[in-house]
Scaffold this motif. Sequence first.
Motif, mmCIF file in Angstrom:
data_model
loop_
_atom_site.group_PDB
_atom_site.id
_atom_site.type_symbol
_atom_site.label_atom_id
_atom_site.label_comp_id
_atom_site.label_asym_id
_atom_site.label_seq_id
_atom_site.Cartn_x
_atom_site.Cartn_y
_atom_site.Cartn_z
ATOM 1 N N ARG A 1 42.911 34.943 35.401
ATOM 2 C CA ARG A 1 42.835 36.313 35.911
ATOM 3 C C ARG A 1 44.093 36.597 36.714
ATOM 4 O O ARG A 1 44.436 35.845 37.620
ATOM 5 C CB ARG A 1 41.614 36.504 36.818
ATOM 6 C CG ARG A 1 40.272 36.293 36.141
ATOM 7 C CD ARG A 1 39.944 37.446 35.207
ATOM 8 N NE ARG A 1 38.600 37.334 34.680
ATOM 9 C CZ ARG A 1 38.273 36.617 33.626
ATOM 10 N NH1 ARG A 1 39.213 35.920 32.995
ATOM 11 N NH2 ARG A 1 37.031 36.566 33.191
ATOM 12 N N TYR A 2 44.764 37.670 36.336
ATOM 13 C CA TYR A 2 45.958 38.076 37.074
ATOM 14 C C TYR A 2 45.786 39.539 37.473
ATOM 15 O O TYR A 2 45.496 40.394 36.634
ATOM 16 C CB TYR A 2 47.225 37.921 36.227
ATOM 17 C CG TYR A 2 48.442 38.499 36.891
ATOM 18 C CD1 TYR A 2 49.161 37.768 37.825
ATOM 19 C CD2 TYR A 2 48.849 39.804 36.613
ATOM 20 C CE1 TYR A 2 50.258 38.317 38.455
ATOM 21 C CE2 TYR A 2 49.942 40.357 37.240
ATOM 22 C CZ TYR A 2 50.652 39.603 38.166
ATOM 23 O OH TYR A 2 51.719 40.151 38.802
ATOM 24 N N ASN A 3 45.943 39.838 38.749
ATOM 25 C CA ASN A 3 45.775 41.195 39.255
ATOM 26 C C ASN A 3 46.963 41.590 40.115
ATOM 27 O O ASN A 3 47.533 40.753 40.823
ATOM 28 C CB ASN A 3 44.504 41.306 40.102
ATOM 29 C CG ASN A 3 43.252 40.992 39.324
ATOM 30 O OD1 ASN A 3 42.741 41.822 38.603
ATOM 31 N ND2 ASN A 3 42.756 39.759 39.460
ATOM 32 N N SER A 4 47.299 42.852 40.068
ATOM 33 C CA SER A 4 48.264 43.407 41.011
ATOM 34 C C SER A 4 47.926 44.880 41.211
ATOM 35 O O SER A 4 47.199 45.478 40.419
ATOM 36 C CB SER A 4 49.703 43.252 40.496
ATOM 37 O OG SER A 4 49.926 44.097 39.380
ATOM 38 N N GLY A 5 48.456 45.446 42.279
ATOM 39 C CA GLY A 5 48.165 46.863 42.510
ATOM 40 C C GLY A 5 48.640 47.326 43.864
ATOM 41 O O GLY A 5 49.239 46.587 44.649
ATOM 42 N N TRP B 1 44.815 48.741 33.033
ATOM 43 C CA TRP B 1 45.496 49.341 34.175
ATOM 44 C C TRP B 1 45.037 50.783 34.328
ATOM 45 O O TRP B 1 44.531 51.395 33.383
ATOM 46 C CB TRP B 1 47.011 49.258 34.025
ATOM 47 C CG TRP B 1 47.633 50.165 33.011
ATOM 48 C CD1 TRP B 1 48.140 51.418 33.212
ATOM 49 C CD2 TRP B 1 47.836 49.879 31.615
ATOM 50 N NE1 TRP B 1 48.639 51.932 32.036
ATOM 51 C CE2 TRP B 1 48.473 51.003 31.043
ATOM 52 C CE3 TRP B 1 47.544 48.787 30.796
ATOM 53 C CZ2 TRP B 1 48.808 51.066 29.697
ATOM 54 C CZ3 TRP B 1 47.889 48.854 29.457
ATOM 55 C CH2 TRP B 1 48.516 49.969 28.926
ATOM 56 N N GLN C 1 45.444 44.523 35.562
ATOM 57 C CA GLN C 1 44.763 43.245 35.397
ATOM 58 C C GLN C 1 45.013 42.678 34.001
ATOM 59 O O GLN C 1 44.960 43.404 33.003
ATOM 60 C CB GLN C 1 43.252 43.376 35.612
ATOM 61 C CG GLN C 1 42.491 42.074 35.417
ATOM 62 C CD GLN C 1 40.989 42.238 35.531
ATOM 63 O OE1 GLN C 1 40.473 43.348 35.547
ATOM 64 N NE2 GLN C 1 40.274 41.138 35.615
ATOM 65 N N THR D 1 45.856 49.921 39.856
ATOM 66 C CA THR D 1 45.477 48.538 39.602
ATOM 67 C C THR D 1 45.942 48.107 38.215
ATOM 68 O O THR D 1 46.011 48.914 37.286
ATOM 69 C CB THR D 1 43.957 48.339 39.690
ATOM 70 O OG1 THR D 1 43.313 49.219 38.739
ATOM 71 C CG2 THR D 1 43.443 48.639 41.086
ATOM 72 N N THR E 1 49.212 44.425 46.551
ATOM 73 C CA THR E 1 48.815 43.129 45.997
ATOM 74 C C THR E 1 49.819 42.783 44.906
ATOM 75 O O THR E 1 49.608 43.086 43.734
ATOM 76 C CB THR E 1 47.387 43.185 45.411
ATOM 77 O OG1 THR E 1 46.505 43.748 46.371
ATOM 78 C CG2 THR E 1 46.908 41.788 45.052
ATOM 79 N N GLU F 1 46.074 32.553 45.033
ATOM 80 C CA GLU F 1 46.014 33.988 45.317
ATOM 81 C C GLU F 1 47.037 34.334 46.384
ATOM 82 O O GLU F 1 47.094 33.684 47.438
ATOM 83 C CB GLU F 1 44.621 34.395 45.783
ATOM 84 C CG GLU F 1 44.488 35.893 45.966
ATOM 85 C CD GLU F 1 43.037 36.323 46.125
ATOM 86 O OE1 GLU F 1 42.822 37.485 46.470
ATOM 87 O OE2 GLU F 1 42.148 35.500 45.899
#
Length: 810
Positions: free
Chosen positions: A401-405, A347, A378, A376, A437, A454
């Motif tokens: 894969r996990y993403n947020s931001g 992050w 991840q 971000t 996100t 997604e």
Amino acid sequence: MKHTLLSLSILFLFELSATAQNPANRYTVSGYVREKGSQEALIGVNVYLPGTSTGTTTNTYGFYSLTLPAQDSVTLAFSFVGYESVQETRALRRNSELNILLTPGRLLSEVTVTGNRTSEEKVSESARMSTIDVPINQIKKIPAFLGEKDVLKVLQLMPGVQKGSEGSTGIYVRGGGPDQNLVIMDDAVVYNANHLFGFFSVFNGDALKSVELIKGGFPARYGGRLSSVIEMNMKEGNKEKLHGEGGIGLIASRLTLEGPIQKGKSSFLISGRRTYLDLLARPLIRAESKGEAMAGYFFYDLNAKVNYDFGRKDKVYLSGYFGRDKFFARETPKKEQSDKTSAGLFWGNGTGTLRWNHLFSEKLFSNASLIFSNYTFQIFSDQESTRRTGADLETETFQLRYNSGIRDFSVKYDLDYYPNPKHSVRFGVQTTHHKFTPSAIVLKDTEAEQFRTEVDAIRVQESGVYAEDTWKPTDRWRVNAGFRLSHFQHKAVNYFRPEPRLSTAFILKPDFSVKASYALMNQYVHLLSNTGIGLPTDLWVPTTDRIKPQQSQQLAAGFAKDFTKAGSLFRNLTLTVEGYYKTMKNIINYREGASFLLIDDPESANKVRWEDNVTAGKGWSYGGEFLLQKKVGRFSGWLGYTLSWTQWQFPELNFGKKFFPRYDRRHDISVVGIYELSPRITLSGTWVYGTGNALTVPLAEYASGPHQPNRTRFNNLFLYSPTVNDYSAKNSFRAEPYHRMDFGIQFHKKKRHHERTWEFSVYNLYNRRNPFFYSLENKSGEKPGAPSTTVLKRYSVFPVVPSFSYNFKF
């Protein structure tokens, strides 16, 4: 476009006003106040006529403006904490420019009182309340955890500010959560201010020029959060000569360089910091592994700034911050048939600010900003399994894969107008484009059907226009009145919310005043958290058609006293006592059992919206705060005490009944002392005490299935009904009180070309075992055959932690 035309129209009207209202018998003195030797602009310098109440202060860029009657001789005084005061006398027969250089002064001697003024603006004479600033020089002398000086941990020592868990940098102001703090550095919002899972903040004190905390009575120029504003400004860089400072500690090192690009006109600043925990742990990890393995954790951050002075009227600044935390693990066994695994957690924040200062006239100052902010987070996990099937090797893969931001682009335009000594007017406009996100998941599994899930990005627009005036209607009254109109757009949904602000002070007698303030705040972004600690796994989400904006109203009142009498035991002390009452509505929280991961199965994941996992409620917070502070002299520091109550209520939590949030703390005490024993030795210490956190713990546990005397632990967990905990009401258990003492000593020595400081400090000096978390555990009977009992066990994290560091300047 409408905002631009509105700003130009207002600007034109104020220019006409400034020209028309400048009779021949009044003229304006204006200019910049900077630090001698570096040309660094100084914020909040007190500019006044000695012996009178007429005066002003410099703005964020060191600019001031003062309009006075024409006279053959006028004397202006310039004073600021930690600097030698300056007085300038000149004729006032026309508008004139007066730029001042202040020399840094020694803090070992008390500041001489001149014209019944101390070296800073008196707290009792300011309309603002619930505002605290801590000199950076003082922050660097306070004992630090593992030797890392931390701005946020110093702010935790202030009344009205609660800390989170042991050792963390969590900030909880007057009953608000970590998402309700507007943290800005050079106008850019920093969304996650934590390194090392919250144990350190991302702010490197070597790169900062000023730190200010506002807890209530918010000026209209600030908006978008409910509980506090933490405003930090980076240094501009030395315009005269190359200068550097840095340090080497137990877990991290840092280095800052600043100097001129074109002497007297432009300068640069670059500051970096990195921890080396991964390098220290690598040999141990490899020794324990049967194959090739690597694991570790590290963080780094970088601050940079350049500026150029085009002359009296125009200046340009470009600044930025970039920081990352990385936790990773990889293992590659040597066997042919094996599993290769890798996983990680990343992050970080990135910000950028381009600012243009323009001086339209002696009375009108403007600043235009282009701002970028990006946060971000991840998580990734990869596994590759190789197995032999007959003569062939088969490989199966699993990838997650996990993403947020959240990413922001902002435009901001502010104007400062000084019509006369009784008024200081600010107005401006800001608009921000947010891209959220909340969750983006990519999953690949060769054993199952491959699929990709997604969640679409959410794009919203947030804007605000404001006007405020700091007004001195009489010698005794001080008023800061303002109004902000905020706007938020999500698809076809629009919210327009008015936000009135008012702070006032009445000076009952010299050095003593009573104050009151009111502020209505709206917040359009939310932080979803299962823990309330502010971990990187928490999600930033926007207001939508289903989730309304958060809103708070806060009323505060109190008094302020400055002790300035020469020879008095309390000289240069300031005392503030305040009481406040705050209501909050539309605050959100996870529903019971909800998770930040939206991955349920391939069929349903696309149908799940994050709004389905939350519930909205309301809150109340009220209490009183006491602060006795001393910023100058051989002995400095403060004593703070907070008595407060905070309650939340959600229709779908705790059966709809009110409950105390985790960090509600009835009593909170902090004592900070810094003593300059000699020019070469500095002693410092802190002591803190706080009521224990409010927690939810099981009262009992029982097995929900039939008794199985021969079952294994595996069967107990997976094949039979598990043990069920019986919980009490939410957060009805109080942890033990928290208290701790820290101590530090610094040894300074000036060399011919540099200065070095050895610092030794001890965290938790008397080894208090403060609770970090509790768990239910079985305890065997004392005699053979005696039944076991279930006990609540406390776990602590940090015992006595000594540390040392080496710091240098050149």
